[in-house]
Design a protein around this motif. Sequence first.
Motif, PDB file in Angstrom:
ATOM      1  N   ASP A 388      10.458   4.382  -6.505  1.00 17.06           N
ATOM      2  CA  ASP A 388      10.280   4.612  -7.935  1.00 17.06           C
ATOM      3  C   ASP A 388       9.845   6.058  -8.179  1.00 17.06           C
ATOM      4  OD1 ASP A 388      10.682   1.869  -9.055  1.00 17.06           O
ATOM      5  OD2 ASP A 388       8.991   1.435  -7.727  1.00 17.06           O
ATOM      6  N   ILE A 389       8.883   6.499  -7.382  1.00 10.98           N
ATOM      7  CA  ILE A 389       8.366   7.869  -7.488  1.00 10.98           C
ATOM      8  C   ILE A 389       8.415   8.508  -6.107  1.00 10.98           C
ATOM      9  CG2 ILE A 389       6.388   9.312  -8.108  1.00 10.98           C
ATOM     10  CD1 ILE A 389       5.428   7.073  -9.946  1.00 10.98           C
ATOM     11  N   ILE A 390       8.896   9.741  -6.046  1.00  9.40           N
ATOM     12  CA  ILE A 390       8.950  10.496  -4.788  1.00  9.40           C
ATOM     13  C   ILE A 390       8.126  11.766  -4.965  1.00  9.40           C
ATOM     14  CG2 ILE A 390      10.420  11.548  -3.047  1.00  9.40           C
ATOM     15  CD1 ILE A 390      12.782   9.963  -4.281  1.00  9.40           C
ATOM     16  N   ALA A 391       7.185  11.979  -4.065  1.00  7.80           N
ATOM     17  CA  ALA A 391       6.391  13.205  -4.081  1.00  7.80           C
ATOM     18  C   ALA A 391       6.822  14.072  -2.900  1.00  7.80           C
ATOM     19  CB  ALA A 391       4.904  12.885  -3.992  1.00  7.80           C
ATOM     20  N   VAL A 392       7.375  15.223  -3.195  1.00  2.07           N
ATOM     21  CA  VAL A 392       7.833  16.154  -2.155  1.00  2.07           C
ATOM     22  C   VAL A 392       6.802  17.271  -2.065  1.00  2.07           C
ATOM     23  CG1 VAL A 392       9.707  17.653  -1.396  1.00  2.07           C
ATOM     24  CG2 VAL A 392      10.221  15.604  -2.726  1.00  2.07           C
ATOM     25  N   GLY A 393       6.166  17.364  -0.913  1.00  2.00           N
ATOM     26  CA  GLY A 393       5.055  18.307  -0.761  1.00  2.00           C
ATOM     27  C   GLY A 393       5.367  19.718  -1.198  1.00  2.00           C
ATOM     28  N   GLU A 394       6.578  20.197  -0.881  1.00  2.00           N
ATOM     29  CA  GLU A 394       6.928  21.571  -1.251  1.00  2.00           C
ATOM     30  C   GLU A 394       8.441  21.738  -1.247  1.00  2.00           C
ATOM     31  OE1 GLU A 394       6.391  26.148   0.439  1.00  2.00           O
ATOM     32  OE2 GLU A 394       5.188  24.526   1.289  1.00  2.00           O
ATOM     33  N   ILE A 395       8.968  22.410  -2.241  1.00  2.00           N
ATOM     34  CA  ILE A 395      10.377  22.798  -2.249  1.00  2.00           C
ATOM     35  C   ILE A 395      10.478  24.171  -1.610  1.00  2.00           C
ATOM     36  CG2 ILE A 395      12.298  23.489  -3.730  1.00  2.00           C
ATOM     37  CD1 ILE A 395      11.550  21.287  -5.647  1.00  2.00           C
TER      38      ILE A 395
END
Length: 563
Positions: A388-395
Amino acid sequence: MKYTRLGDLLVGNGTITQEQLQQALALQKQNGKRLGTVLQENNIITESQVIEALMTQLGLEFIDLNAYTVPSEMAQILPKGIAKKHKVVPVKATRTELYLAMSDPLNFMAIEEARAATRRHIIPMIATEHATERAVQNLYSNQGAIKAIEDMRRDLSTNQTVSILDNSQMAMDENDEDAAPTIRLVNSIIERACTENASDIHIEPMDNELRIRMRIDGMLRNIITVPRELQMSVISRIKIMSQLDIAQKNIPQDGKINLIVRGEALDLRVSTLPTTFGEKIVIRLLRKDKNMISLDGIGLKDKNKERFLNLIQNNKEGVILVVGPTGSGKTSTMYTMIDYMKSDEINLISLEDPVEYNMENVCQVQINEKTDLTFANALRAVLRQDPDIIAVGEIRDGDTAEIAMRSAMTGHLVLSTIHTNDAISSIDRLLDIGIEPYLISGAVRGIISQRLLRCICPRCKKPYKPSQEEVELMGLSNDTEHTFYRGEGCPDCFQTGYRGRTAAFEILAFNKAIRRAIHNKSLSELEKAIDTSDFSPILENCAELVEQGITTIDEVLRNIGKS
């Protein structure tokens, strides 16, 4: 000395009522805390009221430990165990008397134990609890490090083996006098870092010495130097604690240490780097304090708090970016969003490098580029995990950014960070790494930009009259009569005038006009759309913090520059 109970004293002089005392005593039975602490925590009295009452009734002298440097030889007079157990610090001694600073001068057990240990008459002095605890830590940490260095040098001079093994203890034991000198030295360095609330410890080999510095409130401070001949023992001890190869000295290594220091759980991330004079070690201290990842903990207030909540409550899909330079607190803000949105009904997956806080109801993935588990590859895999929610530490690259944008376009909410100076430049950054304007305008819902500013030290905070130039730099009117503050410098803040940090924010929520301008690649249209939106530049938030007496104009200019 006739010992009087604190509660009776405060009732007797009218500071509190008998009913308030009984209420506090009942709470004390439940939590086991000192009566004075219970009274203060429940806003019945203030610390200054306690101090004033004790000074008046007992005729004791107050000592400001923030403005007084305790002589290092005091650590030899009173045992560390007694000082830490009762939170007392020796400040002056004669052949027959010992002046003892304590926040509770009615603690007769502390006085009796100090008298028995020192064989001196004890003269209590009143000090604030915070200042006493800090003075105890600084006095005995420094003394412990110096004594450990002396013992290590003595062992070397007598050709004894300098032990770096753990002797079965990895926890920080405050009563570690029997441990090997190297272990005591490293422990004292880590304990000092916790006392100063440092974010990093730098252990740096120099030509003639090993320099220990700590990053406190974003600035590096010299703490202690270790003789060159002890360098290998200190470095090897840290590598053993972090399970690194002590024989490998020519390549960088990364490790971690889990410790409990004075009841606080810490994760220590260790990084080694070969240099001309040996391996440099940097230790990042990660605290597991839940208060640090809350709306109040990260410094969100008033209008920015409202904008922040609107952004994360009203968007179930799209991309929300947190931006700022290195060390601006982006990770803490990301964790705050994750903590706020996680629930049993939501599949929230985070991709992190490294995982800094372990969180319930969140599936956390540790990025490992050695096994090709990059942000981009992990993000592709996560999309098959029904998130549902994705948290990507850094692009970090265009590949990760494009996958994140396309994921948001297909109904997912994506949270991530990117290194840029402000909200508007984040759009240029995304264009520079190859993201098409239609993806940015269609996917991004908002950008949170932030900086960390040092707070004025509360111990030496004083009002001052600003110059006309300073007033104008903050965008304040010429007839402003607001009082400005700055720190004069004291031992508590390393004479800098600053202690602790807070964040300044600017939050750009995308609307139709902003999305249209990005899609049309029109800078003038974008500027006009932002000007007519509910957007406040970060400098305005900084001006509010200056007006509130939280930070200074100099600190704002150091971080943000002129508008």
